[in-house]
Scaffold this motif. Structure first.
Motif, PDB file in Angstrom:
ATOM      1  N   PHE A 193       0.813  -1.208   0.000  1.00 11.48           N
ATOM      2  CA  PHE A 193       0.000   0.000   0.000  1.00 11.48           C
ATOM      3  C   PHE A 193       0.850   1.263   0.000  1.00 11.48           C
ATOM      4  N   GLY A 194       2.144   1.107  -0.177  1.00  7.42           N
ATOM      5  CA  GLY A 194       3.012   2.259  -0.356  1.00  7.42           C
ATOM      6  C   GLY A 194       3.684   2.772   0.899  1.00  7.42           C
ATOM      7  N   ALA A 195       3.649   2.026   1.989  1.00 10.25           N
ATOM      8  CA  ALA A 195       4.300   2.472   3.220  1.00 10.25           C
ATOM      9  C   ALA A 195       5.814   2.358   3.089  1.00 10.25           C
ATOM     10  N   THR A 196       6.516   3.305   3.665  1.00 11.42           N
ATOM     11  CA  THR A 196       7.970   3.243   3.706  1.00 11.42           C
ATOM     12  C   THR A 196       8.399   2.303   4.834  1.00 11.42           C
ATOM     13  N   PRO A 197       9.666   1.830   4.805  1.00 12.52           N
ATOM     14  CA  PRO A 197      10.135   0.976   5.912  1.00 12.52           C
ATOM     15  C   PRO A 197       9.973   1.630   7.285  1.00 12.52           C
ATOM     16  N   TRP A 198      10.190   2.954   7.369  1.00 11.42           N
ATOM     17  CA  TRP A 198      10.013   3.646   8.640  1.00 11.42           C
ATOM     18  C   TRP A 198       8.550   3.631   9.071  1.00 11.42           C
ATOM     19  N   GLN A 199       7.621   3.827   8.115  1.00 10.26           N
ATOM     20  CA  GLN A 199       6.197   3.780   8.447  1.00 10.26           C
ATOM     21  C   GLN A 199       5.766   2.377   8.860  1.00 10.26           C
ATOM     22  N   VAL A 200       6.333   1.356   8.210  1.00 15.74           N
ATOM     23  CA  VAL A 200       6.030  -0.022   8.596  1.00 15.74           C
ATOM     24  C   VAL A 200       6.467  -0.281  10.035  1.00 15.74           C
ATOM     25  N   LEU A 201       7.653   0.199  10.375  1.00 17.44           N
ATOM     26  CA  LEU A 201       8.147   0.013  11.739  1.00 17.44           C
ATOM     27  C   LEU A 201       7.285   0.779  12.737  1.00 17.44           C
ATOM     28  N   ARG A 202       6.973   2.026  12.434  1.00 17.63           N
ATOM     29  CA  ARG A 202       6.285   2.890  13.400  1.00 17.63           C
ATOM     30  C   ARG A 202       4.811   2.541  13.547  1.00 17.63           C
ATOM     31  N   LYS A 203       4.151   2.128  12.465  1.00 18.20           N
ATOM     32  CA  LYS A 203       2.706   1.940  12.499  1.00 18.20           C
ATOM     33  C   LYS A 203       2.259   0.482  12.493  1.00 18.20           C
ATOM     34  N   VAL A 204       3.180  -0.440  12.203  1.00 18.78           N
ATOM     35  CA  VAL A 204       2.795  -1.852  12.145  1.00 18.78           C
ATOM     36  C   VAL A 204       3.615  -2.681  13.140  1.00 18.78           C
ATOM     37  N   GLN A 205       4.933  -2.714  12.951  1.00 20.09           N
ATOM     38  CA  GLN A 205       5.762  -3.611  13.754  1.00 20.09           C
ATOM     39  C   GLN A 205       5.813  -3.193  15.219  1.00 20.09           C
ATOM     40  N   PHE A 206       6.084  -1.919  15.474  1.00 22.60           N
ATOM     41  CA  PHE A 206       6.242  -1.483  16.866  1.00 22.60           C
ATOM     42  C   PHE A 206       4.951  -1.629  17.664  1.00 22.60           C
ATOM     43  N   PRO A 207       3.784  -1.191  17.148  1.00 27.27           N
ATOM     44  CA  PRO A 207       2.555  -1.383  17.945  1.00 27.27           C
ATOM     45  C   PRO A 207       2.241  -2.851  18.218  1.00 27.27           C
ATOM     46  N   LEU A 208       2.461  -3.730  17.227  1.00 28.01           N
ATOM     47  CA  LEU A 208       2.173  -5.142  17.442  1.00 28.01           C
ATOM     48  C   LEU A 208       3.191  -5.800  18.372  1.00 28.01           C
ATOM     49  N   ALA A 209       4.395  -5.260  18.413  1.00 30.06           N
ATOM     50  CA  ALA A 209       5.435  -5.816  19.287  1.00 30.06           C
ATOM     51  C   ALA A 209       5.393  -5.211  20.682  1.00 30.06           C
ATOM     52  N   LEU A 210       4.511  -4.240  20.918  1.00 30.36           N
ATOM     53  CA  LEU A 210       4.515  -3.515  22.188  1.00 30.36           C
ATOM     54  C   LEU A 210       4.281  -4.412  23.408  1.00 30.36           C
ATOM     55  N   PRO A 211       3.369  -5.395  23.378  1.00 30.46           N
ATOM     56  CA  PRO A 211       3.242  -6.274  24.554  1.00 30.46           C
ATOM     57  C   PRO A 211       4.538  -6.996  24.916  1.00 30.46           C
ATOM     58  N   SER A 212       5.264  -7.459  23.896  1.00 31.27           N
ATOM     59  CA  SER A 212       6.542  -8.123  24.162  1.00 31.27           C
ATOM     60  C   SER A 212       7.570  -7.127  24.701  1.00 31.27           C
ATOM     61  N   ILE A 213       7.562  -5.902  24.169  1.00 28.91           N
ATOM     62  CA  ILE A 213       8.488  -4.873  24.644  1.00 28.91           C
ATOM     63  C   ILE A 213       8.205  -4.530  26.105  1.00 28.91           C
ATOM     64  N   MET A 214       6.930  -4.430  26.453  1.00 24.31           N
ATOM     65  CA  MET A 214       6.573  -4.116  27.838  1.00 24.31           C
ATOM     66  C   MET A 214       6.936  -5.260  28.777  1.00 24.31           C
TER      67      MET A 214
END
Length: 279
Positions: A193-214
């Motif tokens: 859908f045209g997301a940049t790697p930074w947008q993928v990290l900020r809006k997809v990977q990081f939010p989904l990984a947040l429980p593990s990070i916490m």
């Protein structure tokens, strides 16, 4: 020549390490002082807040956070814990310990989360980082104290530096695990859908990984608290002092109340930070 003569030292590794540390101290003390300065400022800031505010304000603050994130039971437990350590005469030591733990976890998060993200996104970096994390987790905590004292002198800041090294691996590992557990199809869809790697990290990977990070932050917090007593051996203040003093003078009562305060504080912070991950 007998290659298996183990009666005498054949490899003077201890002398090499001593010479290397002496060289670092003599030639690069300015670098270590520059590393020490922000940690000292952060510690003094947190310590000033916790020790200057009236005890009732600190108690209400933690009770409110516990009630909002973890519920009524944890809030009541937090209230009982903080009131009890105050009645035991350990309020100031508890606030110093809180300042040390918060400072340590703050710097662990600043360093550990970016390292975990890089490790989760790069197999090569993860392969490079893994041996260092293994060494940090397996080396006995007492071993950290000697080079830390030589490089940074004794005191609370040195205790925090040893705590950072000891408590850093969990947040790095669990951040990396959380990033890697994000489903590849979600990443592919985002890129499609045209997301940049930074947008993928900020809006997809990081939010989904947040429980593990916490969860990693929670484990880092617990490991930081476990270093309190050990850090007291090199001049760090806090709840480790009554434990070490009780050990040195064989005052079982003094050591008991210090250990009890550490356990109750650890349980309170553990319940609160676990609720952050669930939220």
């Amino acid at each position: 020549m007998n290659f298996f003569n183990f009666e005498e030292k054949q490899i003077p590794l201890d002398d090499w390490v001593q010479s290397f540390v002496d060289w670092l101290v003599y030639n690069h003390r300015d670098i270590f002082q520059a590393i020490k300065t922000p940690i000292e400022l952060c510690l003094k800031g947190f310590e000033w807040v916790f020790t200057t505010l009236p005890p009732i304000a600190v108690i209400l603050f933690f009770v409110a956070i516990a009630w909002y994130y973890a519920g009524k039971r944890v809030a009541i437990f937090s209230l009982i814990t903080l009131v009890l350590v105050g009645y035991l005469g350990l309020w100031e030591d508890t606030m110093i310990t809180l300042a040390m733990v918060v400072s340590s976890v703050f710097f662990c998060a600043i360093v550990g989360i970016p390292l975990g993200i890089m490790s989760g996104r790069s197999d090569r970096f993860e392969l490079f980082l893994r041996p260092a994390l293994d060494a940090m987790q397996t080396i006995p905590p007492f071993v950290y104290l000697v080079p830390v004292v030589m490089l940074f002198s004794i005191g609370t800041v040195s205790g925090i530096l040893a705590t950072i090294v000891f408590a850093l691996p969990p947040i790095v590992r669990l951040t990396s695990l959380g990033i890697r557990q994000v489903h590849p199809e979600l990443i592919e869809a985002s890129l499609a859908f045209g997301a940049t790697p930074w947008q993928v990290l900020r809006k997809v990977q990081f939010p989904l990984a947040l429980p593990s990070i916490m969860a990693g932050l929670n484990q880092t917090l617990m490991m930081a608290l476990s270093m309190v007593v050990i850090a007291a051996l090199i001049g760090a203040g806090g709840l480790g002092n009554p434990v070490v003093q009780g050990l040195n003078t064989l005052e079982i009562g003094l050591a008991t109340i210090g250990g009890l305060a550490i356990v109750l504080l650890a349980m309170m912070l553990d319940r609160i930070t676990q609720s952050f991950g669930q939220q």
